[in-house]
Write a protein that holds these residues in place. Structure first.
Motif, PDB file in Angstrom:
ATOM      1  N   ARG A 104       0.840  -1.203   0.000  1.00 24.23           N
ATOM      2  CA  ARG A 104       0.000   0.000   0.000  1.00 24.23           C
ATOM      3  C   ARG A 104       0.871   1.248   0.000  1.00 24.23           C
ATOM      4  N   GLU A 105       0.516   2.199  -0.837  1.00 20.90           N
ATOM      5  CA  GLU A 105       1.232   3.466  -0.919  1.00 20.90           C
ATOM      6  C   GLU A 105       0.928   4.334   0.294  1.00 20.90           C
ATOM      7  N   ARG A 106       1.896   5.141   0.706  1.00 24.40           N
ATOM      8  CA  ARG A 106       1.756   6.105   1.792  1.00 24.40           C
ATOM      9  C   ARG A 106       1.468   5.453   3.145  1.00 24.40           C
ATOM     10  N   ILE A 107       1.834   4.210   3.291  1.00 21.24           N
ATOM     11  CA  ILE A 107       1.588   3.525   4.554  1.00 21.24           C
ATOM     12  C   ILE A 107       2.360   4.180   5.693  1.00 21.24           C
ATOM     13  N   PHE A 108       3.508   4.769   5.392  1.00 23.76           N
ATOM     14  CA  PHE A 108       4.355   5.303   6.447  1.00 23.76           C
ATOM     15  C   PHE A 108       3.839   6.602   7.029  1.00 23.76           C
ATOM     16  N   ASP A 109       2.920   7.270   6.334  1.00 18.45           N
ATOM     17  CA  ASP A 109       2.322   8.463   6.902  1.00 18.45           C
ATOM     18  C   ASP A 109       1.535   8.110   8.157  1.00 18.45           C
ATOM     19  N   LEU A 110       1.050   6.896   8.221  1.00 11.89           N
ATOM     20  CA  LEU A 110       0.243   6.472   9.359  1.00 11.89           C
ATOM     21  C   LEU A 110       1.082   5.854  10.467  1.00 11.89           C
ATOM     22  N   GLY A 111       2.231   5.281  10.110  1.00 10.69           N
ATOM     23  CA  GLY A 111       3.078   4.647  11.103  1.00 10.69           C
ATOM     24  C   GLY A 111       2.534   3.332  11.606  1.00 10.69           C
ATOM     25  N   ASN A 112       1.633   2.736  10.867  1.00  9.34           N
ATOM     26  CA  ASN A 112       0.991   1.493  11.287  1.00  9.34           C
ATOM     27  C   ASN A 112       1.712   0.271  10.749  1.00  9.34           C
ATOM     28  N   ASP A 113       1.371  -0.861  11.312  1.00  7.48           N
ATOM     29  CA  ASP A 113       1.821  -2.132  10.762  1.00  7.48           C
ATOM     30  C   ASP A 113       1.030  -2.407   9.492  1.00  7.48           C
ATOM     31  N   PHE A 114       1.583  -3.218   8.608  1.00  6.70           N
ATOM     32  CA  PHE A 114       0.875  -3.578   7.390  1.00  6.70           C
ATOM     33  C   PHE A 114       1.434  -4.879   6.851  1.00  6.70           C
ATOM     34  N   ASP A 115       0.731  -5.446   5.887  1.00  5.88           N
ATOM     35  CA  ASP A 115       1.156  -6.693   5.258  1.00  5.88           C
ATOM     36  C   ASP A 115       1.611  -6.441   3.835  1.00  5.88           C
ATOM     37  N   ILE A 116       2.580  -7.234   3.397  1.00  6.19           N
ATOM     38  CA  ILE A 116       2.939  -7.319   1.980  1.00  6.19           C
ATOM     39  C   ILE A 116       2.287  -8.600   1.490  1.00  6.19           C
ATOM     40  N   THR A 117       1.513  -8.488   0.423  1.00  2.00           N
ATOM     41  CA  THR A 117       0.775  -9.642  -0.077  1.00  2.00           C
ATOM     42  C   THR A 117       1.271 -10.041  -1.457  1.00  2.00           C
ATOM     43  N   ASP A 118       0.869 -11.233  -1.874  1.00  2.00           N
ATOM     44  CA  ASP A 118       1.114 -11.618  -3.256  1.00  2.00           C
ATOM     45  C   ASP A 118      -0.047 -11.083  -4.089  1.00  2.00           C
ATOM     46  N   GLU A 119      -0.012 -11.325  -5.392  1.00  2.00           N
ATOM     47  CA  GLU A 119      -1.027 -10.733  -6.270  1.00  2.00           C
ATOM     48  C   GLU A 119      -2.430 -11.270  -6.028  1.00  2.00           C
ATOM     49  N   SER A 120      -2.544 -12.406  -5.338  1.00  2.00           N
ATOM     50  CA  SER A 120      -3.879 -12.937  -5.033  1.00  2.00           C
ATOM     51  C   SER A 120      -4.389 -12.457  -3.669  1.00  2.00           C
ATOM     52  N   GLY A 121      -3.581 -11.625  -2.984  1.00  2.00           N
ATOM     53  CA  GLY A 121      -4.012 -11.078  -1.703  1.00  2.00           C
ATOM     54  C   GLY A 121      -3.568 -11.873  -0.492  1.00  2.00           C
ATOM     55  N   GLU A 122      -2.815 -12.944  -0.710  1.00  2.00           N
ATOM     56  CA  GLU A 122      -2.318 -13.752   0.407  1.00  2.00           C
ATOM     57  C   GLU A 122      -1.132 -13.055   1.067  1.00  2.00           C
ATOM     58  N   ARG A 123      -1.133 -13.010   2.390  1.00  2.00           N
ATOM     59  CA  ARG A 123      -0.044 -12.366   3.119  1.00  2.00           C
ATOM     60  C   ARG A 123       1.243 -13.165   2.954  1.00  2.00           C
ATOM     61  N   VAL A 124       2.310 -12.455   2.593  1.00  2.00           N
ATOM     62  CA  VAL A 124       3.628 -13.059   2.442  1.00  2.00           C
ATOM     63  C   VAL A 124       4.537 -12.605   3.584  1.00  2.00           C
ATOM     64  N   TYR A 125       4.442 -11.306   3.925  1.00  2.00           N
ATOM     65  CA  TYR A 125       5.230 -10.733   5.014  1.00  2.00           C
ATOM     66  C   TYR A 125       4.353  -9.766   5.799  1.00  2.00           C
ATOM     67  N   HIS A 126       4.689  -9.620   7.076  1.00  2.00           N
ATOM     68  CA  HIS A 126       4.078  -8.595   7.916  1.00  2.00           C
ATOM     69  C   HIS A 126       5.173  -7.585   8.232  1.00  2.00           C
ATOM     70  N   VAL A 127       4.848  -6.301   8.150  1.00  2.00           N
ATOM     71  CA  VAL A 127       5.819  -5.252   8.436  1.00  2.00           C
ATOM     72  C   VAL A 127       5.363  -4.489   9.667  1.00  2.00           C
ATOM     73  N   ASP A 128       6.220  -4.502  10.673  1.00  2.00           N
ATOM     74  CA  ASP A 128       5.981  -3.761  11.905  1.00  2.00           C
ATOM     75  C   ASP A 128       6.617  -2.391  11.706  1.00  2.00           C
ATOM     76  N   GLY A 129       5.788  -1.385  11.478  1.00  2.53           N
ATOM     77  CA  GLY A 129       6.274  -0.046  11.173  1.00  2.53           C
ATOM     78  C   GLY A 129       6.490   0.786  12.413  1.00  2.53           C
TER      79      GLY A 129
END
Length: 167
Positions: A5-30
């Motif tokens: 997701r773009e601009r995720i760092f403006d929020l400072g939240n955690d987020f997931d990196i997914t594959d093209e089908s929407g399955e979570r591949v990595y979790h990012v603790d921001g």
């Protein structure tokens, strides 16, 4: 292909990196509100696999990438690049990578010696505020993803500093 997701760092939240089908591949603790702008990348089991953090003593904006607890690269803005921003992914040895293109708008490539290893684009995926990272086979996916996140952190920090100065 991975989606971020773009601009995720403006929020400072955690987020997931997914594959093209929407399955979570990595979790990012921001942890971008910390002094060192630190991100921790975890696998699907919650184990830390990589980290990105800002170096406080560098003369130019520099982010260190650690993979498996070991320093894997430094991402830093190149000096003297007229008309375009370019960042170097400085890996141990002579095999450095270069990020170039429209970095601010997430339309760029990552290359080694002129050969494209990965591309980043908002055009591939129509979900709002999402961009895709396509990585060639045989390339370290975690290094590329961490480098893309380091670039986002650098840009977010630069925007914040410009806003504080009133530019």
């Amino acid at each position: 292909m991975y989606l971020i997701r773009e601009r995720i760092f403006d929020l400072g939240n955690d987020f997931d990196i997914t594959d093209e089908s929407g399955e979570r591949v990595y979790h990012v603790d921001g942890k971008v509100l910390t002094l060192r702008d630190r991100l921790v990348i975890e696998d699907t089991a919650g184990r830390e696999v990589a980290a990105v953090h800002r170096q406080l003593v560098a003369l130019r904006r520099t982010y260190t990438i650690e993979i498996g607890g070991e320093k894997a690269a430094e991402v830093r803005k190149k000096l003297f690049t007229p008309f375009r921003e370019k960042f170097t992914i400085d890996v141990p040895g002579p095999e450095d990578l270069e990020m170039k293109g429209d970095l601010l708008d997430h339309e760029y490539s990552i290359e080694r010696d002129g050969v494209e290893l990965a591309s980043v684009s908002k055009k591939w995926f129509r979900v709002r505020d999402t961009y895709a990272v396509k990585i060639a086979e045989g390339v370290d996916h975690l290094l590329i993803l961490a480098s893309v996140l380091a670039l986002d952190l650098a840009q977010s920090r630069a925007e914040k500093e410009r806003a504080e100065r009133g530019d």
